[in-house]
Design an enzyme around this catalytic site. Structure first.
Site, PDB file in Angstrom:
ATOM      1  N   GLY A  55       0.792  -1.220   0.000  1.00 14.76           N
ATOM      2  CA  GLY A  55       0.000   0.000   0.000  1.00 14.76           C
ATOM      3  C   GLY A  55       0.827   1.273   0.000  1.00 14.76           C
ATOM      4  O   GLY A  55       0.332   2.331  -0.384  1.00 14.76           O
ATOM      5  N   GLU A  56       2.071   1.230   0.400  1.00 19.55           N
ATOM      6  CA  GLU A  56       2.908   2.427   0.467  1.00 19.55           C
ATOM      7  C   GLU A  56       3.312   2.852  -0.937  1.00 19.55           C
ATOM      8  O   GLU A  56       3.764   2.041  -1.757  1.00 19.55           O
ATOM      9  CB  GLU A  56       4.147   2.125   1.307  1.00 19.55           C
ATOM     10  CG  GLU A  56       5.008   3.344   1.576  1.00 19.55           C
ATOM     11  CD  GLU A  56       6.207   3.004   2.458  1.00 19.55           C
ATOM     12  OE1 GLU A  56       7.194   3.754   2.435  1.00 19.55           O
ATOM     13  OE2 GLU A  56       6.156   1.956   3.155  1.00 19.55           O
ATOM     14  N   SER A  57       3.155   4.154  -1.227  1.00 17.03           N
ATOM     15  CA  SER A  57       3.374   4.652  -2.594  1.00 17.03           C
ATOM     16  C   SER A  57       4.811   4.480  -3.050  1.00 17.03           C
ATOM     17  O   SER A  57       5.067   4.166  -4.224  1.00 17.03           O
ATOM     18  CB  SER A  57       2.984   6.134  -2.671  1.00 17.03           C
ATOM     19  OG  SER A  57       3.779   6.896  -1.759  1.00 17.03           O
TER      20      SER A  57
ATOM     21  N   ILE B 268       5.276   0.936  -4.103  1.00 15.46           N
ATOM     22  CA  ILE B 268       4.605   0.707  -5.385  1.00 15.46           C
ATOM     23  C   ILE B 268       5.453   1.269  -6.524  1.00 15.46           C
ATOM     24  O   ILE B 268       5.596   0.642  -7.577  1.00 15.46           O
ATOM     25  CB  ILE B 268       3.210   1.351  -5.378  1.00 15.46           C
ATOM     26  CG1 ILE B 268       2.314   0.667  -4.347  1.00 15.46           C
ATOM     27  CG2 ILE B 268       2.582   1.287  -6.764  1.00 15.46           C
ATOM     28  CD1 ILE B 268       0.955   1.323  -4.203  1.00 15.46           C
TER      29      ILE B 268
END
Length: 1187
Positions: free
Chosen positions: A378-380, A383
């Site tokens: 979930g961490e940008s 990603i």
């Protein structure tokens, strides 16, 4: 249409394949190949366009229903494949149609079709497997996993499940299907465990849950039995390898994920087998490591290093393969690891991404394939790192040159993720339109726009099918076009399917994969059903399991046997004896289980371990139910007294034996499958093939069943079992005889059971005489453990044990194999056990004296020359004297004793001499012994001095001293000079002299003790024989030396005189004991006279001792005591008054003649003697000392 196919595809085997041309260019392939490809393409299109072929109201379409279209197409396709056969693989276009199109249509239509269509699809797939499996590795895996296993598990309803199970069974009936599935899929670390899934599905589907069994259950059960029988038929070898041969060594690290077997450089066939086994073991370890990793990432990494699945320190490539291909690995943890900013994680991310091949794939398909392997974190920032790696890989492999830079691919990937979230997130109210998506991605391709058609295609693909990016949901069981496209791409580069045959080690591991569920399922069906045919098939399957498990799978075989023990109902603790007997006599299942149990124990006993306990418990229950013949062993035609028959090969008996001797053991395995191919044949007890429930009377029926079991052969042929198995069998018998796990209703039942167990132990020991020293120590240790059992009763256990142990001893000694160390060790072991037994309860020597005496007498009469150890002689002679004191055993015992003493020169050695003399004394002094017997024994005891003389002169080169003489000779020969040799010789002479003295003193002490018995004749005879023994020793030059001579007087003669004097005084003080007093006084006189005789005989030697003065004073003191005891006894001028002076005179005259007693300066012996004589016998003082 069939005629056209026959005309076209019938020519395919003779049609040459295109050579040196593009596979897709059919212009030069010839009319035949072009025509075949077009026809096959048309048939495949029928499956895809079936709805369009259905007749419509306006008259279009040629078929009534879609099912008709599908069946028509499948029948023709199937015919084409059958006609073309394996020649299809030589034509790339046809093969490509099957690989890329046909299998996808088969999988897609199978999940949505009717049972009839599914059946036809399975038939087509089976033909494809038969002819073209070398080219269809991934396609076959997909069909099995997405169709047969999914539908067979009930995913499509009961009707489709039945067809799918039937289809699986059709595959399993192929001769090499099982082994090929295992080798090509289960042993490939990058593929699914297809065979394991098939086996588990059959077990699950066959497991009984309803009454009666459904068609699906029966089909799955049949398939399971067929699969086990196939493995069993192919696992057998002429000689079973050692257990160590099944071990697999993976101690070195190898990047096994992409490793392939190189037949050109690999060497022989066995190396290929080892290569496959190592791959499978590593794959198992990877699954375990994934489980550890899911729970604790650090522990998972430690396990990977420990099992050499990754190097130390880990390298990125090996870690990437672990994350990419490990089944069951938590996708959340994979995503978190790949998104981590550490340098090692970044390298792993790059290697992980490079495991994908995106050549010729559009962006959204590649992204779906990529994101299916893990959960996007979930961490940008994480990603971003992951999408950057993906974009770089996709950019490098693009074939259309759509993207000018990798940044353009990265931006569009991010845009697709955002589009996917926008379109499929229910919280987003205003959805992005196609125009919005195209506008958002303007000028991202190095300042230019991407093609509008390309972006539009991506938008519609995402809109119609969402990309799963943040979900941990299980993967869909549907074969989507995206998955199929990825499968087709991977099939171009993957290792091809390897057709192979069964090999022993691989077959064994194939079974191990499903052994647990298979045994549990077969046991449950056997327990559940009452149908005779199903029971026959079930036992057939269990026999197949045993045939495989004997090769190093002892745990599986033990589990199987424990299940059969349960089904016999013999071990039911809640049933009474009558209930158990009724059940066994009137129900089929217990009889079948009993027959199967002992059949397996007979046939595969070499691999039985802990289950021997359950087998023995069942056997003892049969004994208590009186279902066994009087002699279990003799029922098989094996006489307990014939060692040759006991250890030889068994022949087929008239009782209808299941396993003749020619099929015993793993060495004749090729005959096994033919013999036990149908267990139902075993259950026919005569030529008429009658059922187990219809064979005459109840008693005859039971008798035939037990004869079929051949129980006795288990024990008489145990010599062929390996050490561990026979030790477990022996331990089971010992603990059962000790009462462990047994419940006895009466003492008689307990005694019979314990005796039966020990009889079997005797047979096992007799069959294993050749390795007695190997297996007996562990059994000896069990005796102490048995004695500590809570309800242990030493009375029946020890009584039966000691008799049985003596039978074993007789069997050991009857071999007469020489005096090897192994024979001595075996003898010592069994006599150590005998001593332990009678010490548990010494009363057993009285309660079972007849049995013990019989064994000992037989041993001494027939095999005395083979007893080699001191412990053996000590035990035998001690127990002979103890048991011989009973009237009922005295005659045979004393006869054996006399024979032993008569034959002493042959069997008596310096090691057993003391024990022989002690035993002889026991018989001579026995109250019940007749006078002539006691006299004869005393004479033989005295005559034994001749043996001592003979041994002394020969340097003790008796049979029992072989080791000593060998040591002496080697020591003397190894000396460096004559002085060393002389020193050794002197030391040996000294040792021999001491040995002679010690043995003579043993004899003399026995005679001394005999001189104290109640019977006067025996006492006097003992004194006389003692004198004769001293005379023989002196005459035979058996030199004792000063020290030895003094020891003879101190330990024997002085002790005898003192004891007799004390006895005389004791009787003289009793009222009415005048007769006993005079009798004892007569013996004392004889002993006193003996003292003088021996003194004169050994005077020369005695005078040389430094303690002669003290010794002489001791002689005078005892003579003084004797003459005074005569007065105290009221004898007046009795025997001693006349005897003592005469003895004194004789001794002193001899001393004077030998100048031992003469006046010397500084020596007061003369004066002291003179004074003592005046006090003892003044009447002879003047005669002896005239001055």
């Amino acid at each position: 249409m069939h005629e056209i196919l026959q005309a076209v595809f019938g020519r395919l085997p003779d049609t040459p394949p295109p050579a040196d041309v593009d596979a897709d260019d059919l212009s030069v392939a010839g009319f035949g190949a072009r025509c075949m490809a077009d026809i096959f393409n048309f048939l495949c299109s029928l499956l895809l366009n079936a709805p369009d072929m259905v007749a419509t109201p306006d008259g279009h379409g040629a078929f009534t229903t879609e099912e008709d279209v599908e069946l028509f197409s499948l029948v023709l396709i199937n015919s084409s494949i059958e006609l073309g056969g394996d020649a299809i693989g030589k034509h790339p276009k046809l093969l490509r149609l099957i690989q890329d199109d046909l299998f996808f249509h088969l999988i897609h239509n199978a999940t949505e079709s009717s049972p009839l269509v599914l059946s036809m699809i399975c038939s087509t797939a089976l033909n494809l497997y038969h002819f073209l499996r070398r080219f269809l590795k991934l396609q076959l895996e997909a069909f099995l996993m997405y169709v047969l296993l999914r539908l067979g598990g009930g995913g499509g309803g009961p009707q489709l499940q039945e067809v799918a199970i039937e289809g699986l069974i059709s595959f399993c009936r192929q001769p090499t299907f099982v082994i090929e599935m295992y080798v090509n899929y289960d042993c490939d670390p990058m593929l699914r465990n297809v065979y394991e899934e098939v086996g588990k599905l059959l077990c699950k589907a066959a497991f009984p849950a309803s009454s009666p069994m459904t068609t699906v259950q029966l089909q799955a059960f049949e398939g399971l039995v067929n699969m086990l029988t196939t493995i069993a038929d192919n696992v057998e070898v002429d000689k079973a390898p050692d257990c160590a041969a099944y071990a697999v060594d993976i101690s070195e690290y190898r990047l096994f994920w992409v490793e392939r077997w190189d037949a050109a450089a690999g060497g022989n066939h066995e190396t290929w087998v080892d290569f496959v086994r190592k791959r499978k073991l590593r794959k198992k370890k990877v699954a375990i490591a994934a489980n550890h990793y899911n729970r604790d990432q650090k522990k998972g990494m430690e396990f990977l290093k420990l099992c050499n699945l990754v190097p130390t320190p880990p390298e990125p490539k090996s870690m990437a393969y672990f994350l990419r291909y490990s089944p069951g690995l938590d996708k959340n943890k994979i995503g978190e690891f790949l998104g981590d900013p550490e340098e090692f994680s970044l390298k792993v991310l790059k290697e992980f991404t490079e495991t994908f091949d995106f050549t010729g794939v559009i962006l959204d398909t590649a992204l779906r394939t990529y994101l299916e392997t893990f959960r996007l974190p979930g961490e940008s920032q994480k990603i971003q790192r992951i999408l950057e790696a993906f974009s770089e890989r996709f950019y490098e492999q693009q074939t259309t040159e759509v993207f000018a830079t990798k940044d353009a691919a990265f931006i569009l990937c991010y845009s697709l993720i955002m589009l996917n979230t926008d379109l499929h997130n229910p919280q987003v109210k205003k959805k992005m339109s196609e125009e919005d998506f195209i506008r958002n991605n303007r000028a991202i391709n190095a300042g230019k726009d991407l093609p509008r058609e390309y972006l539009s295609e991506l938008f519609h693909s995402i809109s119609g099918n969402a990309i799963t990016v943040f979900s941990q949901a299980a993967a869909s069981v549907e074969m989507t076009p995206t998955r199929w496209a990825d499968l087709v791409k991977r099939s171009r580069a993957i290792e091809p399917f390897t057709p192979c045959d069964f090999k022993h080690k691989l077959s064994r591991e194939v079974f191990v994969t499903v052994s647990g569920p298979a045994v549990a399922t077969l046991a449950a069906i056997f327990d559940y059903t009452d149908d005779e045919e199903i029971l026959n098939q079930c036992v057939e399957g269990l026999i197949s399991v045993a045939r495989i498990a004997r090769y190093g799978l002892e745990d599986v075989l033990d589990e199987l046997l424990c299940c059969l023990c349960k089904f016999t109902t013999l071990l039911n603790p809640y049933a009474t004896t009558d209930e158990t007997l009724f059940t066994f006599s009137n129900e089929l299942k217990p009889r079948m289980a009993t027959l199967a149990l002992f059949t397996i124990a007979n046939r595969f006993g070499e691999s039985v371990r802990g289950a021997w306990k359950n087998i023995v418990d069942c056997l003892l229950k049969l004994k208590r139910l009186k279902l066994l013949p009087p002699s279990v062993v003799e029922q098989d035609g094996v006489s307990s007294s014939s060692s040759s028959e006991r250890l030889g090969h068994r022949t087929k008996s008239d009782s209808g034996a299941i396993f003749p001797s020619s099929h015993r053991g793993a060495g004749t395995s090729r005959h096994v499958s033919g013999m036990i191919g149908r267990f139902s044949q075993f259950l026919s007890l005569d030529s008429g093939g009658e059922s187990l429930l219809s064979v005459g009377s109840e008693f005859e029926n039971n008798l035939k069943i037990i004869q079929q079991c051949r129980i006795g052969s288990i024990f008489t042929e145990s010599g062929k079992l390996p050490d561990e198995s026979v030790q477990n069998l022996g331990r089971a018998l010992i603990f059962a005889s000790g009462g462990k796990g047994q419940k006895f209703s009466t003492p008689v039942e307990e005694e019979e059971t314990v005796g039966f167990c020990w009889d079997l132990i005797v047979h096992v020991s007799s069959a294993n005489v050749h390795r007695f020293t190997t297996f007996w120590p562990q059994l000896h240790d069990c005796f102490a453990a048995v004695s500590q059992l809570p309800l242990f009763s030493p009375c029946p256990f020890a009584e039966k044990a000691i008799v049985a142990l003596f039978k074993i001893a007789v069997r050991l000694l009857s071999g007469g194999q020489g005096s090897s160390n192994g024979d001595r060790m075996a003898e010592e072991l069994v006599f150590k056990s005998i001593n332990l037994m009678w010490k548990l309860d010494k009363e057993i020597l009285d309660t079972c004296c007849e049995g013990i005496s019989e064994c000992i007498v037989k041993l001494l009469m027939e095999h005395a020359g083979n007893v080699q150890t001191p412990l053996g002689w000590k035990t035998v002679l001690h127990l002979l004297s103890v048991t011989g004191r009973h009237p009922e055993t005295f005659d045979q015992s004393v006869a054996a004793m006399i024979k032993l003493m008569n034959d002493g020169a042959v069997v008596v050695t310096r090691f057993n001499y003391a024990a022989c003399i002690e035993a002889a004394f026991g018989f001579a002094a026995l109250k019940i012994s007749p006078l002539d017997i006691s006299t004869r024994i005393l004479q033989l005891m005295a005559d034994s001095v001749n043996w001592l003389i003979q041994w002394h002169k020969s340097g003790y080169s008796d049979p029992g001293n072989s080791w000593y003489s060998g040591t002496s000779s080697s020591s003397s020969s190894g000396g460096s000079g004559s002085s060393a040799a002389v020193a050794v010789a002197m030391e040996d002479a000294s040792r021999m002299g001491n040995l002679a003295t010690n043995m003579f003193i043993k004899l003399a002490e026995a005679l001394r003790k005999t001189s104290l018995v109640r019977r006067e004749e025996i006492r006097n005879q003992a004194v006389a024989e003692l004198g004769r023994a001293f005379a023989l020793a002196a005459g035979g030059e058996l030199e004792f030396g000063p020290t030895g001579s003094l020891a003879c007087f101190n330990l024997v003669i002085f002790a005898m005189v003192d004891d007799l004097h004390e006895k005389t005084l004791e009787y003289s003080r009793r009222e009415g004991a005048e007769r006993e007093t005079r009798s004892m006084e007569g013996t004392l006189a004889a002993a006193t006279e003996l003292l003088a005789d021996v003194f004169v005989l050994f005077l020369g030697t005695l005078a040389q001792g430094v303690g002669f003065r003290t010794f002489w004073l001791g002689v005078l003191r005892r003579l003084d005591t004797c003459i005074k005891s005569d007065l105290a006894a009221g004898g007046g001028a009795g025997v001693m008054q006349e005897l003592v002076p005469r003895m004194l005179k004789r001794m002193i005259v001899e001393m004077k003649e030998k100048e031992v007693l003469v006046p010397r300066e500084g020596d007061d012996l003369w004066e002291i003697t003179h004074i003592q004589i005046q006090w003892i016998a003044p009447a002879v003082n003047d005669e002896l000392f005239p001055d």
